[in-house]
Structure formats: C-alpha cells, structure tokens
Design an enzyme around this catalytic site. Sequence first.
Site, PDB file in Angstrom:
ATOM      1  N   GLY A 212       0.724  -1.313  -0.103  1.00  0.00           N
ATOM      2  CA  GLY A 212       0.218  -0.035  -0.314  1.00  0.00           C
ATOM      3  C   GLY A 212       1.132   1.559  -0.316  1.00  0.00           C
ATOM      4  N   SER A 213       0.574   2.152   0.913  1.00  0.00           N
ATOM      5  CA  SER A 213       0.948   3.426   0.125  1.00  0.00           C
ATOM      6  C   SER A 213       2.341   3.227   1.219  1.00  0.00           C
ATOM      7  CB  SER A 213      -0.223   4.877   1.379  1.00  0.00           C
ATOM      8  OG  SER A 213      -1.074   4.957   0.298  1.00  0.00           O
ATOM      9  N   THR A 214       3.167   2.465   2.103  1.00  0.00           N
ATOM     10  CA  THR A 214       4.289   2.074   2.418  1.00  0.00           C
ATOM     11  C   THR A 214       5.382   2.797   1.471  1.00  0.00           C
ATOM     12  OG1 THR A 214       4.507   0.245   2.486  1.00  0.00           O
ATOM     13  CG2 THR A 214       3.982   1.061   5.008  1.00  0.00           C
ATOM     14  N   PHE A 215       4.947   2.254   0.434  1.00  0.00           N
ATOM     15  CA  PHE A 215       5.397   1.407  -0.928  1.00  0.00           C
ATOM     16  C   PHE A 215       5.476   3.552  -1.184  1.00  0.00           C
ATOM     17  CE2 PHE A 215       6.869   1.196  -5.492  1.00  0.00           C
ATOM     18  CZ  PHE A 215       8.483  -0.051  -5.104  1.00  0.00           C
ATOM     19  N   LYS A 216       4.827   4.317  -1.097  1.00  0.00           N
ATOM     20  CA  LYS A 216       5.016   5.545  -1.506  1.00  0.00           C
ATOM     21  C   LYS A 216       6.256   6.668  -2.037  1.00  0.00           C
ATOM     22  CE  LYS A 216       0.511   6.681  -1.670  1.00  0.00           C
ATOM     23  NZ  LYS A 216      -0.529   7.473  -0.755  1.00  0.00           N
TER      24      LYS A 216
END
Length: 484
Positions: A212-216
């Site tokens: 999810g958004s941790t990959f941002k």
Amino acid sequence: MNKTIRHAAVFTLLLVLALLVRATWVQFYDGQALADDTKNRRNVMERYAQPLGNIVVGGEAITGSARTKGSDLQYRRTYTDGSLYAAVTGYASQTYAPTQLEGIYTDLLDGSDPRLKGPLDTVTGKRADPGDVVTTIDPAVQKAAFEALGDKLGAAVAIDPGTGRILGVVSTPSYDPSVLTGSSGAKAWSRLTGDPDKPLTNRALRQPLPPGSTFKLVVAAAALEDGLYSSVDVRTRSQNPYTLPGTDRVLANENASAPCEDASIRVALQYSCNNVFAKMAVDLGEDKVRAMAEKFGFNDASQDVPVRAYTSVYPSGMEKSSTALTGIGQFDVTATPLQMAMVSAAIANDGKLVSPHMVSRISDADGSVLEDYDDRAESRQIIGSSTAEQLRSAMETVVEDGTGTNARIAGATVGGKTGTAQHGKNNSRTPYAWFTSYAKDDSTGKEVAVAVLVEQSNAARSEVSGNGLAAPVAKAMMRAALRD
C-alpha cells in the site's frame, strides 16, 4: 572334475565376488548417502542422544533439552516463552523437519558441525559438544511487539539502522514450538497445519503482501534521486482527480478534502495522496521505480537473515495504468514487513542500507566464536544523504501533523508512513494496515526502524488504517528499543 560341478563352482564364485563388490560399493560409495538419509532412524537417535546447543536472546538461553522416558530418543527440545520467540527459533522436532534458526543451524546445535570437532573427535568419529546461536533480538522489543499485536493477524520487524541488527521479529497468531518437539506431536501438527490463520507461517519474513502507501517512500526516493523534483517541498505536477493512463478509471484519494492537487512530496506523504504518487510513477517510468525498489531490496531472491526471506516484488512489463498503481503499492507490488523495515532503516541511516541479520554470532561449547555476523554486515549507499534527510523530514511531518499521529513518542523524533492496501477482488475484503517508521531518542541519539503489518483484526472495515491499527504497535516497539 565333473563339468556340472565345475560350472556350479564358477557360478558360486561369481556370486561371492558380486556380493563382495556390492558390499564394498555400499560401504565406500553409498555409505555416506545412507547415513545422511532423513529416513535413517539412527540419525535421529544420534541427534537426540545428548542435549542440543541453545539459541540465546539477551544473554539468556530461550531453548533447552529435557530427558525423555520410554523412548530411544534420549532428549527432546524445550522452549522458554516459546510462543513469543517462535518466529525466531522455529522448532526442532523429533518427527518434523526443523525450521527457522533451528533448521539453519541444525549441525551446530546437535554437535555435527565439523568446526566443533577437535583433533581427537576427528580421529574417533565422536560427536562434538554442541554450539550455541547468539541472536540480535532485544527481548523488550520482541515482547512489546507480541503484546501490542495481541490477537490480530499480523507481523512486525524492528532493525537497528546503523548496524543492521534485527531487534524483533514477531508473527501472530503464534504457536508454542514445544508441542511439536516430542514423538507425540501429531495432533498438534494436524491442528496447526489445518488452522486457517496459519500460525506456522512466519508473516514477518515469509509472507509478502501489497505494501500500500508505505511504498510511496520508494517512489519519492526515486523522484528525488532522478531529479524529477528537486526537493520534498517543490509542488508536483499532479492533477486531482487523476485518471489512470489509457483508461477511464479515476484514482481516488482516501481523504477527498485533502490538498492533493499538485501537492509537494511532503504534503502528499502527509495526506497520503494517491494521485501524486501514481502520476509520479508514470512520469518516472517503471524501470526507474524498479531500479530504486531493487536498491532497497525488492526482487532479491537470496535475502538471508540468515533465514531465507521470501522475495518482495516490484513487477515488470506493465502498462502505464499498472505502473501508476504500483506507485501506491498496489497492482503486483508485494513486500514483507522485513522489506519495509529496511526502507525506513536506510532512510534513517542517511541513505545507507546495512544488511539485516538476526544472528550476532555462533560459538562452540566453550564460547569461542566460530563466526561473527555483526562484523560481516555489509553497508551500501543506496540513496544520497540529502535525499534521505528530506525524506526523514517529510516522514516526521506525517507523524507530527499527518496520517501517522499515533506513533508520536515524547522525547524522540519519529518519522513514519501509513499504508492501507486493498485486498480481494474490487477491494472486497478487509484491507491490510501497514506502518513503517523510525525513531531517534533526542537525548541519547539511539535509533530504530520498524515495520508493522496488520493483516486482519476485529476492527470494523471503516476503522482499518495504518494509523489506527499498525502505528500503535510500531510505537510500542520503538519505545522499547529506545529505552536506556
């Protein structure tokens, strides 16, 4: 001599010669293979003829050996706080193949490792006294993670950014390895392998899921290193709403009122703006995003800590619409909690990634060090120190005034990134909640990096978020790691 007798004598002689040849072949050529055969009962009897060496946490052995009764196997493995440390130790069973550190260091722990043998042992063939495995695990961090995860399905990993030492590895639900160690563990094995919650799976190391958004954070690092944006405070070119290239699908933001139109990287991380990072991934192109992901450890099929971690994946050969989805940690992107802890660790360590490891050293029965893994830890500069500094600043904004406020710790500087990953067709199942972070004690300078995944909990779907479920677990771990 009668011709018939002569033929019979020659035939008998040939049979004797064949038997001698076969016996010689078995003894000198097949002997070792037969001795090493896992079905050879004598191997198991020899392994459990004496107490095994121990796995050590915080200076104390968390394993032991106990005498058995009514069995040709004289000893069985025992565990102290087995459920707490199961994701570290694994199990050493008289019936089933050993796992985790018990499996990696089988020869050391049962005394058959050649490095343990003295000159007399080599001559006599006597099994040496077993050695020990000294881990990097901090018992306070391990306990904090285990208690904070509670009855949730999830996992957590904590790393010392400067040394790569893994301070905690927890997977829940857990199990007590002691129930599998004796000769009567069949019922426990059947129960554990049939449990739909998969307690035997090490979720921290061996179950990659969409981050999810941790990959941002990875996408932001790629954009800064590439020069697509010069700083985290430069406004991006990011229309809102954002339509995925080549489709009519509009990518929504979780917070419709967030200021995500052309938001800077800092603001986009603060509010977790999907439109910014999806567009950013497309602007960079999949090759540049993948290159950055691989610097952090994605697509590494030989990530040993020393337990082999499952590969975290950034895909290839995508349409632009799919590349956009990878920018927010979806499509075919997967990561383990170990991998996402490595992302935060490298950012915290001025862009240097130190190879993570959860064994400090192995030693013989006298305590002499056979191998020191702390000294062998490799360090690689994967992003510039300026990029790392900017990302830390933006991550601190996330915790202070963004989606990660539940990770705040008094007396420490904390940076983090939340994530809520879609799960199931058309996001029909409960999303995964993620949080990756680092913390630095303001007075001592001590640091830690953490990643937490909550795969399932009792929370209502509307309450599932990285800040609500995963950040409190990370906070508990970071506080434990920063203690005096």
